[in-house]
Design a protein around this motif. Structure first.
Motif, PDB file in Angstrom:
ATOM      1  N   LEU A   1       0.826  -1.205   0.000  1.00 54.07           N
ATOM      2  CA  LEU A   1       0.000   0.000   0.000  1.00 54.07           C
ATOM      3  C   LEU A   1       0.864   1.260   0.000  1.00 54.07           C
ATOM      4  O   LEU A   1       0.579   2.230  -0.711  1.00 54.07           O
ATOM      5  N   LEU A   2       1.927   1.239   0.795  1.00 55.63           N
ATOM      6  CA  LEU A   2       2.807   2.403   0.900  1.00 55.63           C
ATOM      7  C   LEU A   2       3.836   2.462  -0.217  1.00 55.63           C
ATOM      8  O   LEU A   2       4.490   3.492  -0.411  1.00 55.63           O
ATOM      9  N   ASP A   3       3.987   1.334  -0.925  1.00 54.68           N
ATOM     10  CA  ASP A   3       5.002   1.217  -1.976  1.00 54.68           C
ATOM     11  C   ASP A   3       6.399   1.457  -1.416  1.00 54.68           C
ATOM     12  O   ASP A   3       7.242   2.127  -2.010  1.00 54.68           O
ATOM     13  N   VAL A   4       6.621   0.905  -0.212  1.00 57.44           N
ATOM     14  CA  VAL A   4       7.904   1.057   0.475  1.00 57.44           C
ATOM     15  C   VAL A   4       8.220  -0.254   1.190  1.00 57.44           C
ATOM     16  O   VAL A   4       7.328  -0.887   1.770  1.00 57.44           O
ATOM     17  N   THR A   5       9.477  -0.674   1.163  1.00 58.67           N
ATOM     18  CA  THR A   5       9.927  -1.800   1.970  1.00 58.67           C
ATOM     19  C   THR A   5      10.290  -1.276   3.349  1.00 58.67           C
ATOM     20  O   THR A   5      11.225  -0.473   3.492  1.00 58.67           O
ATOM     21  N   LEU A   6       9.535  -1.681   4.353  1.00 63.25           N
ATOM     22  CA  LEU A   6       9.735  -1.142   5.694  1.00 63.25           C
ATOM     23  C   LEU A   6      10.879  -1.822   6.436  1.00 63.25           C
ATOM     24  O   LEU A   6      11.570  -1.181   7.245  1.00 63.25           O
ATOM     25  N   PHE A   7      11.083  -3.121   6.164  1.00 60.24           N
ATOM     26  CA  PHE A   7      12.068  -3.877   6.928  1.00 60.24           C
ATOM     27  C   PHE A   7      13.023  -4.627   6.007  1.00 60.24           C
ATOM     28  O   PHE A   7      12.622  -5.165   4.973  1.00 60.24           O
ATOM     29  N   GLU A   8      14.266  -4.653   6.431  1.00 63.12           N
ATOM     30  CA  GLU A   8      15.258  -5.538   5.826  1.00 63.12           C
ATOM     31  C   GLU A   8      15.185  -6.861   6.577  1.00 63.12           C
ATOM     32  O   GLU A   8      15.310  -6.899   7.793  1.00 63.12           O
ATOM     33  N   ARG A   9      14.973  -7.944   5.844  1.00 64.50           N
ATOM     34  CA  ARG A   9      14.728  -9.232   6.481  1.00 64.50           C
ATOM     35  C   ARG A   9      15.795 -10.240   6.084  1.00 64.50           C
ATOM     36  O   ARG A   9      16.223 -10.287   4.936  1.00 64.50           O
ATOM     37  N   SER A  10      16.195 -11.044   7.055  1.00 60.46           N
ATOM     38  CA  SER A  10      16.991 -12.238   6.791  1.00 60.46           C
ATOM     39  C   SER A  10      16.589 -13.262   7.831  1.00 60.46           C
ATOM     40  O   SER A  10      15.756 -12.988   8.709  1.00 60.46           O
TER      41      SER A  10
ATOM     42  N   VAL B   1      16.212  -8.684  11.509  1.00 63.13           N
ATOM     43  CA  VAL B   1      15.111  -7.824  11.077  1.00 63.13           C
ATOM     44  C   VAL B   1      15.451  -6.407  11.522  1.00 63.13           C
ATOM     45  O   VAL B   1      15.706  -6.173  12.703  1.00 63.13           O
ATOM     46  N   ALA B   2      15.463  -5.474  10.584  1.00 62.31           N
ATOM     47  CA  ALA B   2      15.770  -4.083  10.913  1.00 62.31           C
ATOM     48  C   ALA B   2      15.062  -3.182   9.915  1.00 62.31           C
ATOM     49  O   ALA B   2      14.877  -3.545   8.748  1.00 62.31           O
ATOM     50  N   PRO B   3      14.641  -1.988  10.348  1.00 61.65           N
ATOM     51  CA  PRO B   3      13.964  -1.081   9.419  1.00 61.65           C
ATOM     52  C   PRO B   3      14.923  -0.528   8.373  1.00 61.65           C
ATOM     53  O   PRO B   3      16.103  -0.285   8.659  1.00 61.65           O
ATOM     54  N   THR B   4      14.420  -0.357   7.186  1.00 58.29           N
ATOM     55  CA  THR B   4      15.183   0.321   6.139  1.00 58.29           C
ATOM     56  C   THR B   4      15.189   1.821   6.451  1.00 58.29           C
ATOM     57  O   THR B   4      14.420   2.296   7.290  1.00 58.29           O
ATOM     58  N   PRO B   5      16.040   2.613   5.793  1.00 50.57           N
ATOM     59  CA  PRO B   5      16.011   4.072   6.024  1.00 50.57           C
ATOM     60  C   PRO B   5      14.626   4.669   5.781  1.00 50.57           C
ATOM     61  O   PRO B   5      14.157   5.499   6.574  1.00 50.57           O
ATOM     62  N   ASP B   6      13.939   4.256   4.687  1.00 49.51           N
ATOM     63  CA  ASP B   6      12.572   4.728   4.468  1.00 49.51           C
ATOM     64  C   ASP B   6      11.639   4.223   5.561  1.00 49.51           C
ATOM     65  O   ASP B   6      10.739   4.947   6.024  1.00 49.51           O
ATOM     66  N   GLY B   7      11.864   2.965   5.981  1.00 46.10           N
ATOM     67  CA  GLY B   7      11.040   2.397   7.033  1.00 46.10           C
ATOM     68  C   GLY B   7      11.163   3.155   8.341  1.00 46.10           C
ATOM     69  O   GLY B   7      10.171   3.369   9.038  1.00 46.10           O
ATOM     70  N   GLU B   8      12.385   3.575   8.694  1.00 48.06           N
ATOM     71  CA  GLU B   8      12.577   4.325   9.938  1.00 48.06           C
ATOM     72  C   GLU B   8      11.750   5.603   9.956  1.00 48.06           C
ATOM     73  O   GLU B   8      11.121   5.939  10.962  1.00 48.06           O
TER      74      GLU B   8
ATOM     75  N   LEU C   1       8.994   6.272   8.183  1.00 52.86           N
ATOM     76  CA  LEU C   1       7.558   5.985   8.207  1.00 52.86           C
ATOM     77  C   LEU C   1       7.126   5.385   9.547  1.00 52.86           C
ATOM     78  O   LEU C   1       6.015   5.648  10.019  1.00 52.86           O
ATOM     79  N   LEU C   2       7.994   4.592  10.159  1.00 51.98           N
ATOM     80  CA  LEU C   2       7.655   4.029  11.462  1.00 51.98           C
ATOM     81  C   LEU C   2       7.533   5.120  12.523  1.00 51.98           C
ATOM     82  O   LEU C   2       6.682   5.044  13.418  1.00 51.98           O
ATOM     83  N   ALA C   3       8.379   6.144  12.443  1.00 51.37           N
ATOM     84  CA  ALA C   3       8.254   7.270  13.374  1.00 51.37           C
ATOM     85  C   ALA C   3       6.901   7.958  13.209  1.00 51.37           C
ATOM     86  O   ALA C   3       6.239   8.311  14.191  1.00 51.37           O
ATOM     87  N   LEU C   4       6.468   8.133  11.953  1.00 47.55           N
ATOM     88  CA  LEU C   4       5.144   8.706  11.707  1.00 47.55           C
ATOM     89  C   LEU C   4       4.043   7.781  12.217  1.00 47.55           C
ATOM     90  O   LEU C   4       3.031   8.230  12.761  1.00 47.55           O
ATOM     91  N   GLY C   5       4.244   6.470  12.028  1.00 47.40           N
ATOM     92  CA  GLY C   5       3.262   5.501  12.505  1.00 47.40           C
ATOM     93  C   GLY C   5       3.091   5.561  14.013  1.00 47.40           C
ATOM     94  O   GLY C   5       1.968   5.451  14.536  1.00 47.40           O
ATOM     95  N   ARG C   6       4.189   5.747  14.740  1.00 46.04           N
ATOM     96  CA  ARG C   6       4.098   5.881  16.200  1.00 46.04           C
ATOM     97  C   ARG C   6       3.295   7.126  16.574  1.00 46.04           C
ATOM     98  O   ARG C   6       2.509   7.114  17.531  1.00 46.04           O
ATOM     99  N   ASP C   7       3.502   8.206  15.825  1.00 42.88           N
ATOM    100  CA  ASP C   7       2.724   9.423  16.086  1.00 42.88           C
ATOM    101  C   ASP C   7       1.236   9.189  15.847  1.00 42.88           C
ATOM    102  O   ASP C   7       0.386   9.684  16.598  1.00 42.88           O
ATOM    103  N   VAL C   8       0.915   8.427  14.795  1.00 43.73           N
ATOM    104  CA  VAL C   8      -0.485   8.128  14.491  1.00 43.73           C
ATOM    105  C   VAL C   8      -1.111   7.322  15.625  1.00 43.73           C
ATOM    106  O   VAL C   8      -2.232   7.613  16.079  1.00 43.73           O
ATOM    107  N   LEU C   9      -0.396   6.302  16.113  1.00 42.83           N
ATOM    108  CA  LEU C   9      -0.925   5.490  17.209  1.00 42.83           C
ATOM    109  C   LEU C   9      -1.095   6.320  18.473  1.00 42.83           C
ATOM    110  O   LEU C   9      -2.081   6.169  19.205  1.00 42.83           O
TER     111      LEU C   9
END
Length: 309
Positions: A50-59, A63-70, A72-80
């Motif tokens: 939906l966001l057209d962004v990879t939020l996490f780098e996975r192996s 598991v760690a957020p990508t730079p774009d994910g970091e 957007l996750l900060a914004l997500g915390r504000d939304v919550l």
């Protein structure tokens, strides 16, 4: 800016990705959110689409957020946080001591205070539904600040300017020794005698450990102290003769095991105690009601503890 419909975006999905970011593990995030790992992973994947962004780098091990994910996750915390504030404001208008109350409590208090408290709360607040969480102080503070808890019972002062607290009662520390320990037989006992290498402590992270060290400042800090994971294990270690410790009074109430192996002594100094309080976010609009709640808890202070004024 063109209108973008929000029908595909849910708060629950944002909670999922924030849980993954907090725990850096999909399995533990799913457990915290109460869903299957497969279900959580699928919702995270859909949100990324939906966001057209990879939020996490996975192996397999990472598991760690990508730079774009970091970002957007900060914004997500504000939304919550904004969504939780919406609920809090609504509850403040419609009876905040009704419905669910997320109550945190430190491990050195919960098992000894909560059992006697629950029946009183059920009688006094029949419409209240508690959601209990036991964690160490720093974890409770983090949960409060992130609106994951409403209130918490902890030793004061609370280590954050973003929180407000109401003192409830003072609880004495008692010195607990193996019966054969030399200090157990002293006619008079004081804190100055307790700064010894055989003082047993809780593991790092327990506020009780810091309190014990603050009132026994002469304890050697060379890392040689034996450590316990809980008050129960601390009791067993004393019974085994490994050393002595300071234990809060409520944890010793109605304790009859090891009577022949353990001696409990009171301490005369006023600093040999802790203050238990109710803590909440300073920004929470339910503050006045939480202060009333604290006043009720103060009115039913446990036996042998002293209610704060």
């Amino acid at each position: 800016m063109s209108y973008v419909p929000l029908s595909g975006l849910s708060l629950r999905d944002i909670e999922y990705v924030v849980a993954v970011d907090d725990l850096r593990n999909f399995s533990r995030a799913a457990e915290r959110c109460g869903v299957s790992q497969a279900g959580l992973s699928e919702q995270v994947r859909k949100l990324e689409q939906l966001l057209d962004v990879t939020l996490f780098e996975r192996s397999r091990r990472h598991v760690a957020p990508t730079p774009d994910g970091e970002r957007l996750l900060a914004l997500g915390r504000d939304v919550l946080a904004a969504a939780r504030n919406l609920l809090e404001v609504a509850r403040a208008q419609t009876g905040p001591m009704e419905g669910a109350l997320r109550l945190g409590v430190i491990p050195t208090l919960g098992p000894y205070y909560i059992p006697g408290l629950l029946p009183r709360l059920r009688e006094h607040y029949p419409s209240l539904s508690l959601r209990l969480r036991e964690s160490m102080t720093n974890t409770l503070v983090h949960a409060l600040r992130n609106s994951e808890l409403d209130v918490a019972l902890m030793a004061l002062p609370a280590p954050s300017d973003a929180l407000e607290s109401a003192p409830l009662f003072e609880e004495a520390f008692l010195a607990v020794f193996p019966s054969t320990h030399e200090l157990a037989k002293k006619p008079k006992l004081s804190l100055s005698q307790l700064g010894r290498p055989d003082l047993l402590l809780l593991e790092d992270g327990h506020c009780l450990r810091d309190q014990a060290l603050s009132i026994c400042p002469t304890v050697p800090r060379d890392g040689e102290q034996r450590l316990a994971t809980s008050l129960e294990m601390l009791w067993y270690m004393i019974g085994a003769g490994e050393g002595f410790s300071l234990i809060p009074q409520l944890a010793l109430r109605n304790r009859t095991d090891f009577e022949d192996l353990i001696t409990v002594r009171s301490l005369p100094e006023p600093e040999a105690r802790r203050t238990i309080g109710l803590t909440w976010r300073a920004s929470d609009p339910r503050g006045p009601v939480f202060r009333e709640f604290a006043a009720y808890l103060r009115s039913i202070t446990p036996e042998h503890c002293h209610a704060c004024t």
